[in-house]
Design a protein around this motif. Structure first.
Motif, PDB file in Angstrom:
ATOM      1  N   TYR A 120      31.979  33.545  34.241  1.00 17.40           N
ATOM      2  CA  TYR A 120      32.536  34.626  35.054  1.00 17.40           C
ATOM      3  C   TYR A 120      34.045  34.696  34.875  1.00 17.40           C
ATOM      4  O   TYR A 120      34.667  33.778  34.332  1.00 17.40           O
ATOM      5  CB  TYR A 120      32.172  34.453  36.529  1.00 17.40           C
ATOM      6  N   ASN A 121      34.641  35.783  35.330  1.00 16.81           N
ATOM      7  CA  ASN A 121      36.066  36.106  35.169  1.00 16.81           C
ATOM      8  C   ASN A 121      36.415  36.319  33.696  1.00 16.81           C
ATOM      9  O   ASN A 121      36.925  35.443  33.009  1.00 16.81           O
ATOM     10  CB  ASN A 121      36.955  35.024  35.793  1.00 16.81           C
ATOM     11  N   GLU A 122      36.115  37.529  33.229  1.00 19.53           N
ATOM     12  CA  GLU A 122      36.352  37.892  31.830  1.00 19.53           C
ATOM     13  C   GLU A 122      37.838  37.881  31.499  1.00 19.53           C
ATOM     14  O   GLU A 122      38.672  38.314  32.298  1.00 19.53           O
ATOM     15  CB  GLU A 122      35.782  39.280  31.558  1.00 19.53           C
ATOM     16  N   LYS A 123      38.157  37.455  30.298  1.00 20.30           N
ATOM     17  CA  LYS A 123      39.550  37.387  29.863  1.00 20.30           C
ATOM     18  C   LYS A 123      40.138  38.764  29.593  1.00 20.30           C
ATOM     19  O   LYS A 123      41.361  38.911  29.518  1.00 20.30           O
ATOM     20  CB  LYS A 123      39.659  36.517  28.618  1.00 20.30           C
ATOM     21  N   GLN A 124      39.284  39.769  29.434  1.00 23.03           N
ATOM     22  CA  GLN A 124      39.808  41.108  29.162  1.00 23.03           C
ATOM     23  C   GLN A 124      40.554  41.680  30.365  1.00 23.03           C
ATOM     24  O   GLN A 124      41.332  42.615  30.240  1.00 23.03           O
ATOM     25  CB  GLN A 124      38.683  42.044  28.753  1.00 23.03           C
ATOM     26  N   PHE A 125      40.314  41.110  31.564  1.00 22.23           N
ATOM     27  CA  PHE A 125      41.018  41.543  32.762  1.00 22.23           C
ATOM     28  C   PHE A 125      42.096  40.528  33.100  1.00 22.23           C
ATOM     29  O   PHE A 125      41.893  39.315  32.974  1.00 22.23           O
ATOM     30  CB  PHE A 125      40.052  41.696  33.937  1.00 22.23           C
ATOM     31  N   SER A 126      43.245  41.012  33.539  1.00 19.17           N
ATOM     32  CA  SER A 126      44.375  40.122  33.799  1.00 19.17           C
ATOM     33  C   SER A 126      44.169  39.280  35.045  1.00 19.17           C
ATOM     34  O   SER A 126      44.701  38.181  35.153  1.00 19.17           O
ATOM     35  CB  SER A 126      45.668  40.941  33.930  1.00 19.17           C
ATOM     36  N   GLN A 127      43.389  39.773  36.020  1.00 19.97           N
ATOM     37  CA  GLN A 127      43.172  39.024  37.252  1.00 19.97           C
ATOM     38  C   GLN A 127      41.770  38.425  37.264  1.00 19.97           C
ATOM     39  O   GLN A 127      40.845  38.936  36.640  1.00 19.97           O
ATOM     40  CB  GLN A 127      43.318  39.933  38.486  1.00 19.97           C
ATOM     41  N   ASN A 128      41.648  37.324  38.006  1.00 26.53           N
ATOM     42  CA  ASN A 128      40.323  36.784  38.288  1.00 26.53           C
ATOM     43  C   ASN A 128      39.646  37.657  39.326  1.00 26.53           C
ATOM     44  O   ASN A 128      40.267  38.123  40.283  1.00 26.53           O
ATOM     45  CB  ASN A 128      40.415  35.355  38.797  1.00 26.53           C
TER      46      ASN A 128
END
Length: 660
Positions: free
Chosen positions: A172-180
C-alpha cells in the motif's frame, strides 16, 4: 414581571446543550443490540439519524459486521450461529451513503456465548469472484480522515489433498503519489496467521531450479511446467516480489499454514485513511496483495484492489484509471479507461439500467471499446428473444449503455443479503480525438434504473501533468533611435528558456541570455596646439584626440514572463528582465596630427592603455513580444521590444526559438 433578559440566558444555555448533543450524536458509535438464544445470535444496531444530501437519492446505511470468530456479514440485521463457547468481540462498520454527516464510529461489543454446536451452519456470503487463491475487498471507498476495513480472503483451491502454506503480502501507499494515503492500524486474524518480516518470507520461498517463465493474460504470475512440476525458483520469485515492492512505500506480510483443501479463511485489517492524503478526490489508488506459496508447483498470485478517493459516500460513481497524464508521451491514440459503478438502492429489482455519459470534445467517441461489465450480457444485436443484453448508443458528445432484461436486486429488497448482487458496472476504453489540447477534460454519467429519476455520478476529471519544456533562443538586437552613450547599437544573443511543456493557453516562462555587444568606439576629448618631441625631433601639435574602444559581454535573466498562446501558431508575452555586465573591456587610443619645422606632417594612432571591469553595471528592462510558428512546442520566430532603464533606451530583437 420577569424581564426578557432573565429568560434569554436559560434559552441560550439550552441551545448550547442541544448543539453539543447534536455534535456528539453525529459521531457516536453504533449501539450494537444482540439477541442471544443459546449460540444463535440475531444482531441489530441503533445508528444516528441520517442527514439527507439535498437532491441526492434517499440516504441509507450500508453495513459490514465482524462476528469475532473469523466470520462476517453485509446484512443489516444478520443472524449468526457460533460453533463454540467463549467471548467474542463484535464490530459493526456502518457507512453513511448520500449523507453529509460524519461516519458513525466503530466500538467493539463483547459478547458471551455459553452454548456449543459443532454442527452450526451459517449462511456464508459469496466472497471469491475469480479463480485465484487470494482476493481483497473493502467495506467502503476511502474517504480522507475515515477508517475502513480490508477483508483479505484466501483459500486452498488445489486438487491435491495436501494442506496449503505460504505468505500473504499487502502492499500500500503507491510511490506515484507524493503523500501516504493509508496506515494499517489493526489486524484481526483467527487461523494462526503470524506477522513476519521480508527475511522470514524469503526463507520460506521454494528452492527448486528455475525454468522458463511467462506472464499470464489475467495478470497473475505463472510459468510453463509439466503437471505438478515446479513453477519458479526462489531467485525468480524474489525478483518478482521486489518488482512489486518497488511500486509501493509500505508493506505488511503474514504467514499462513495448514489451509485444508476447500477451506476459505479471512483476515480483517483496519486501515486509517489519512487526513492529509491525496487532495484530488476521485483519484484511483491501488492496494495490492501477493500470495507466495511454499509449494513450488503452485503459482505466485497477485490481486489488485482499485479504490477511488471520495469526498462523500456514493455507490454510483465514475472513475478514470489514469487521471494525471504525461502530455509529452500522450498521443491522440492514447487509451483512457473509464469505469462507471452503480447500485440499485431501491426496494425491488431493476430490469433495465440506462447509463448516459457526457463526453468531452477531446475524446473520440468513435474509438469506443467495451472492456467489461456486470452483469455479464451479450450485445443486443446478437441476443435472441428476451435474452439479457447490453445496447450501446454513440453520438459525438455522449455514449449510452443500456442493460436490458436484467435482474438487479435492490438493497432494500426482502431476502437480499449480499450487497454485491445489487451492484454493477460498465468499463470501457476511449481514445483522444485528433484536435486534443493540453487541457482538463470531464465526464459525468446519469444512471436511470427502470423508469425512476436519473442518479448523477461525480464528475470524473482527467488532466495533464505540467511537465518541463527546455528551449533555445538565438537573437539579433538593435537599439532604436539616437545612439546611447556606452551602449552598442547591435547585440548578439544566445538564450535558454524553461516553461511548461506544450501549455494550451497561459503559462509562465523563465529565460537566461548570454549577450555579446558589437564592439564600438567612443570619442573622449580633443587637445589642440602645443609642442612635443618625438624621437629627438621637435613638433607642433595641431590636434590630439582620445578614443575608447569598448567590448561588452552581459548576462540577462528573465525572472518573470507571462505568455499566452492565442492559437497554435501565434503567441504573445510580456515580462521583466535584469541585466548585468559580466565584462567590459576598454582600450584607450590616441589619434593626432603633428608638424615639424620643415613643414612635414606626422599622424599619430596608437594604444595608450587597457582596462577591464567585471560586474559593475546593472540595469533593468520590461519587454513585450509576438511569436509565430509552432509556439507550443517546436520552432518559432519572434520580435521583442525592450525598454531599458539606467540608462533609458529602447531596443528591438529579432529571434528564432525552439522548444523541446
Amino acid at each position: 414581571m420577569i424581564s426578557y433578559k432573565t429568560l434569554l440566558w436559560p434559552l441560550l444555555f439550552l441551545c448550547m446543550i442541544g448543539s453539543a448533543r447534536a455534535q456528539v450524536n453525529d459521531t457516536a458509535a453504533a449501539d450494537i443490540d444482540p439477541q442471544i438464544d443459546n449460540n444463535l445470535v440475531k444482531f441489530g444496531a441503533s445508528l444516528r439519524p441520517l442527514h439527507q444530501v439535498a437532491g441526492a437519492p434517499v440516504a441509507f446505511y450500508s453495513y459490514f459486521w465482524e462476528f469475532g470468530d473469523g466470520s462476517y456479514s453485509f446484512e443489516k440485521e444478520p443472524v449468526h450461529i457460533y460453533k463454540d463457547t467463549g467471548n467474542y468481540d463484535v464490530r459493526l462498520y456502518a457507512t453513511n451513503n448520500y449523507d453529509d454527516g460524519k461516519k458513525p464510529n466503530t466500538r467493539p461489543r463483547r459478547l458471551r456465548v455459553n452454548s456449543r454446536s459443532m454442527l452450526a451452519n451459517n449462511k456464508t456470503p459469496v466472497f471469491f469472484t475469480g479463480d485465484g487463491s487470494l482476493e481483497i475487498k473493502a467495506n467502503q471507498q476511502p474517504k480522507p480522515g475515515e477508517d475502513m476495513v480490508l477483508l483479505i480472503g484466501y483459500r486452498n483451491k488445489n486438487n491435491a489433498a495436501a494442506p496449503m502454506s505460504g505468505s500473504i503480502m499487502l502492499l500500500y501507499n503507491e510511490k506515484q503519489f507524493s503523500q501516504n494515503c493509508f496506515d494499517v492500524s489493526d489486524t484481526r486474524s483467527y487461523h494462526q496467521e503470524k506477522s513476519i518480516a521480508v527475511e522470514s518470507m524469503m526463507a520460506w520461498m521454494p528452492q527448486t531450479d528455475a525454468i522458463e517463465q511467462k506472464e499470464a493474460a489475467n495478470g497473475l504470475f505463472s510459468v510453463s511446467a509439466g503437471v505438478n512440476g515446479p513453477t519458479a525458483d526462489k531467485r525468480q520469485m524474489l525478483q518478482q516480489v521486489k518488482q512489486e515492492m518497488n511500486t509501493f512505500r509500505q508493506h505488511t506480510i503474514w504467514r499462513i499454514s495448514d489451509v485444508q483443501k476447500g477451506d476459505e479463511q479471512f483476515m480483517f485489517v483496519t486501515v486509517n485513511t489519512l487526513p492529509d492524503m491525496i487532495k484530488d478526490t476521485n483519484a484511483v489508488v491501488t492496494i495490492s496483495g501477493l500470495f507466495i506459496p511454499d509449494d513450488p508447483s503452485m503459482e505466485m498470485e497477485k490481486f489488485n484492489l482499485e479504490l477511488q478517493i471520495v469526498a462523500s459516500h456514493d455507490p454510483n460513481r465514475m472513475q478514470l484509471k489514469n487521471r494525471k497524464l504525461n502530455y509529452r508521451f500522450t498521443r491522440k491514440n492514447k487509451d483512457n479507461t473509464y469505469k462507471v459503478q452503480f447500485q440499485n438502492t431501491g426496494k425491488g429489482p431493476a430490469k433495465k439500467v440506462a447509463i448516459t455519459i457526457t463526453m468531452p470534445g477531446m475524446l473520440n467517441t468513435a474509438s469506443l471499446e467495451l472492456v467489461d461489465m456486470k452483469p455479464k450480457c451479450p450485445l443486443c444485436e446478437t441476443a435472441t428473444g428476451n435474452q439479457s443484453c447490453i445496447d450501446t448508443v454513440v453520438t459525438n458528445d455522449s455514449i449510452q449503455f443500456i442493460f436490458n432484461n436484467i435482474y438487479l436486486p435492490g438493497t432494500q429488497q426482502d431476502g437480499v443479503s449480499d450487497p454485491d448482487s445489487t451492484k454493477g458496472y460498465i468499463k470501457y476504453r476511449i481514445r483522444f480525438a485528433k484536435n486534443m489540447h493540453k487541457q482538463s477534460f470531464q465526464s459525468r454519467a446519469a444512471i436511470v434504473f427502470d423508469k425512476n429519476e436519473p442518479v448523477y455520478t461525480n464528475r470524473s476529471t482527467g488532466s495533464f501533468k505540467k511537465g518541463i519544456s527546455p528551449g533555445i533562443i538565438i537573437g539579433l538586437g538593435s537599439t532604436i533611435g539616437a545612439a546611447v552613450n556606452n551602449i552598442a547599437s547591435r547585440q548578439y544573443t544566445l538564450g535558454f528558456t524553461v516553461s511548461e511543456y506544450a501549455a494550451y493557453k497561459k503559462y509562465l516562462q523563465w529565460e537566461l541570455f548570454l549577450r555579446s555587444d558589437e564592439s564600438f568606439e567612443r570619442f573622449v576629448t580633443r587637445r589642440q596646439g602645443g609642442d612635443t618631441i618625438l624621437n629627438g625631433r621637435a613638433y607642433k601639435v595641431q590636434y590630439r584626440d582620445s578614443y575608447q574602444k569598448i567590448k561588452v559581454a552581459s548576462m540577462e535573466l528573465v525572472p518573470f514572463e507571462f505568455r499566452y498562446n492565442l492559437a497554435s501558431f501565434v503567441s504573445a508575452g510580456a515580462g521583466m528582465l535584469a541585466s548585468v555586465e559580466v565584462s567590459r573591456n576598454t582600450t584607450n587610443t590616441i589619434r593626432g596630427l603633428l608638424f615639424d619645422a620643415n613643414g612635414g606632417t606626422l599622424a599619430l594612432d596608437g594604444e595608450v592603455g587597457k582596462q577591464k571591469e567585471s560586474f559593475t553595471t546593472f540595469r533593468g528592462a520590461v519587454f513585450a513580444d509576438v511569436q509565430l510558428g509552432v509556439v507550443r512546442t517546436g520552432p518559432a520566430a519572434g520580435v521583442r521590444f525592450y525598454q531599458y532603464l539606467n540608462p533609458s533606451y529602447r531596443n528591438v530583437m529579432l529571434y528564432a526559438s525552439w522548444k523541446f
